[in-house]
Design a protein around this motif. Structure first.
Motif, mmCIF file in Angstrom:
data_model
loop_
_atom_site.group_PDB
_atom_site.id
_atom_site.type_symbol
_atom_site.label_atom_id
_atom_site.label_comp_id
_atom_site.label_asym_id
_atom_site.label_seq_id
_atom_site.Cartn_x
_atom_site.Cartn_y
_atom_site.Cartn_z
ATOM 1 N N GLN A 108 50.956 41.200 39.346
ATOM 2 C CA GLN A 108 49.785 41.935 40.023
ATOM 3 C C GLN A 108 49.916 42.364 38.737
ATOM 4 N N THR A 109 48.518 42.543 38.620
ATOM 5 C CA THR A 109 47.552 43.181 37.677
ATOM 6 C C THR A 109 47.124 44.221 38.823
ATOM 7 N N LEU A 110 46.857 45.795 38.024
ATOM 8 C CA LEU A 110 46.374 46.894 38.217
ATOM 9 C C LEU A 110 45.095 46.745 39.320
ATOM 10 N N LYS A 111 44.190 46.215 38.787
ATOM 11 C CA LYS A 111 42.622 45.878 39.631
ATOM 12 C C LYS A 111 43.274 45.133 41.452
ATOM 13 N N ASN A 112 44.659 43.748 40.973
ATOM 14 C CA ASN A 112 45.158 44.158 42.303
ATOM 15 C C ASN A 112 45.922 44.648 43.039
ATOM 16 N N ALA A 113 46.298 45.342 42.353
ATOM 17 C CA ALA A 113 46.967 46.374 43.781
ATOM 18 C C ALA A 113 45.805 47.088 44.100
ATOM 19 N N LEU A 114 45.618 47.672 42.706
ATOM 20 C CA LEU A 114 44.430 48.755 44.100
ATOM 21 C C LEU A 114 43.248 48.174 45.244
ATOM 22 N N MET A 115 42.622 46.650 45.080
ATOM 23 C CA MET A 115 42.225 45.720 46.343
ATOM 24 C C MET A 115 43.239 45.551 47.359
ATOM 25 N N ASP A 116 44.664 45.186 47.316
ATOM 26 C CA ASP A 116 45.047 45.005 47.877
ATOM 27 C C ASP A 116 45.574 46.224 48.746
ATOM 28 N N THR A 117 45.664 47.453 47.917
ATOM 29 C CA THR A 117 46.075 49.311 48.694
ATOM 30 C C THR A 117 45.105 49.080 49.634
ATOM 31 N N MET A 118 43.712 49.142 49.115
ATOM 32 C CA MET A 118 42.812 49.300 50.296
ATOM 33 C C MET A 118 42.471 48.027 51.369
ATOM 34 N N VAL A 119 42.153 47.067 50.496
ATOM 35 C CA VAL A 119 42.374 45.581 51.790
ATOM 36 C C VAL A 119 43.239 46.352 52.986
ATOM 37 N N HIS A 120 44.358 46.027 52.487
ATOM 38 C CA HIS A 120 45.704 46.164 53.164
ATOM 39 C C HIS A 120 45.220 47.582 54.487
ATOM 40 N N ALA B 71 35.838 52.635 43.934
ATOM 41 C CA ALA B 71 37.141 51.409 43.881
ATOM 42 C C ALA B 71 36.371 49.923 44.192
ATOM 43 N N ALA B 72 35.295 50.663 45.280
ATOM 44 C CA ALA B 72 35.001 48.627 46.236
ATOM 45 C C ALA B 72 35.032 48.134 45.341
ATOM 46 N N VAL B 73 33.946 48.235 44.247
ATOM 47 C CA VAL B 73 33.003 47.585 43.592
ATOM 48 C C VAL B 73 34.159 46.552 42.364
ATOM 49 N N VAL B 74 35.153 47.512 42.465
ATOM 50 C CA VAL B 74 36.157 47.075 41.367
ATOM 51 C C VAL B 74 37.191 45.581 42.420
ATOM 52 N N ALA B 75 37.089 46.289 43.346
ATOM 53 C CA ALA B 75 37.929 45.081 44.197
ATOM 54 C C ALA B 75 37.008 44.198 44.470
ATOM 55 N N ALA B 76 35.550 43.998 44.914
ATOM 56 C CA ALA B 76 35.186 43.062 45.225
ATOM 57 C C ALA B 76 34.710 42.441 43.664
ATOM 58 N N ASP B 77 34.685 42.510 42.518
ATOM 59 C CA ASP B 77 34.771 42.196 41.450
ATOM 60 C C ASP B 77 36.284 40.874 41.561
ATOM 61 N N ASP B 78 37.486 42.001 41.244
ATOM 62 C CA ASP B 78 38.440 40.984 41.537
ATOM 63 C C ASP B 78 38.535 39.773 42.257
ATOM 64 N N LEU B 79 37.684 40.529 43.432
ATOM 65 C CA LEU B 79 38.459 38.949 44.705
ATOM 66 C C LEU B 79 37.785 37.788 44.336
ATOM 67 N N TRP B 80 36.542 38.331 44.095
ATOM 68 C CA TRP B 80 35.366 37.062 43.089
ATOM 69 C C TRP B 80 36.165 36.302 41.737
ATOM 70 N N ARG B 81 36.948 37.455 41.043
ATOM 71 C CA ARG B 81 37.554 36.460 39.917
ATOM 72 C C ARG B 81 38.601 35.379 40.153
ATOM 73 N N ILE B 82 39.518 35.870 41.228
ATOM 74 C CA ILE B 82 40.981 35.799 41.069
ATOM 75 C C ILE B 82 41.260 34.360 41.332
ATOM 76 N N GLY B 83 40.285 33.650 42.463
ATOM 77 C CA GLY B 83 41.099 32.737 43.146
ATOM 78 C C GLY B 83 41.835 32.347 43.868
ATOM 79 N N PHE B 84 43.123 31.946 43.809
ATOM 80 C CA PHE B 84 44.185 32.193 44.461
ATOM 81 C C PHE B 84 44.546 33.602 44.869
ATOM 82 N N PRO B 85 45.006 34.214 46.039
ATOM 83 C CA PRO B 85 44.872 32.914 47.087
ATOM 84 C C PRO B 85 43.858 32.901 47.914
ATOM 85 N N PHE B 86 42.362 33.682 47.435
ATOM 86 C CA PHE B 86 41.281 33.327 48.504
ATOM 87 C C PHE B 86 40.158 32.963 48.764
#
Length: 202
Positions: free
Chosen positions: A105-117, A135-150
């Motif tokens: 897990q990356t730190l940005k993944n952890a931020l996104m995961d925590t806020m979404v859950h 933080a939501a902007v960081v999470a949106a960037d991360d979700l757009w970038r990572i591919g799997f699993p979303f």
């Protein structure tokens, strides 16, 4: 956001979610969450486990799940969810200030995961919680970038997503717009915030 600010936000989300869980009735722990197939209890269990699983534990869980990441996440959450609610709350509260990432897990993944859950729990309970804009902007960037699993870029190919309350956009094509926190939930595969968006219907 720098690393310290991201951890500060994760800690704040964990503390607020622990406070919310501590005040739930036994019935509310059984409410369906926004995670398909999971109740509030399973999401809480997943959040309480994220900072405690080490490389060895993750490997053993992956083997038990026969090499499926999604099955591993589901199985570990369900196993953890058998614990008393007070223990789950205590584990999540104990994670505040404990800055360790899950394997892979990356730190940005952890931020996104925590806020979404956190929203996965709060929204079905009718509790209004808001993501910090930065933080939501960081999470949106991360979700757009990572591919799997979303696989957000693939799911929204031919669309341009535009936040109306923050400086964030991604993609090209027909516009989908709204609050950045609603876009984060959409990118994470949740439909609950679609009514807050324009350019998309359920």
């Amino acid at each position: 956001m720098d690393e310290a600010k991201i951890w500060q936000t994760i800690d704040s989300e964990r503390a607020a979610t622990a406070d919310l869980l501590a005040g739930l009735t036994e019935a509310e722990w059984t409410y369906p969450s926004l995670c398909e197939g999971w109740t509030v209890r399973e999401v809480a269990a997943h959040l309480s486990l994220a900072h405690r699983i080490g490389v060895g534990g993750a490997f053993r869980a992956f083997v038990r799940a026969r090499g499926s990441f999604n099955r591993m996440v589901d199985q570990t959450a369900r196993a953890e969810a058998r614990r008393p609610t007070a223990e789950l709350v205590a584990e999540l509260r104990g994670a505040v200030g404990f800055h360790k990432l899950a394997p892979g897990q990356t730190l940005k993944n952890a931020l996104m995961d925590t806020m979404v859950h956190s929203q996965d729990i709060a929204l079905p309970l009718g509790v209004e919680r808001h993501m910090p804009l930065d933080a939501a902007v960081v999470a949106a960037d991360d979700l757009w970038r990572i591919g799997f699993p979303f696989h957000a870029r693939r799911r929204f190919a031919g669309h341009r997503l535009v936040a109306t309350d923050a400086d964030w956009s991604a993609g090209s094509g027909a516009e989908i717009s709204g609050p950045v926190e609603a876009l984060v939930m959409l990118l994470a595969g949740r439909s609950a915030t679609i009514p807050r968006l324009t350019g998309i219907t359920v």
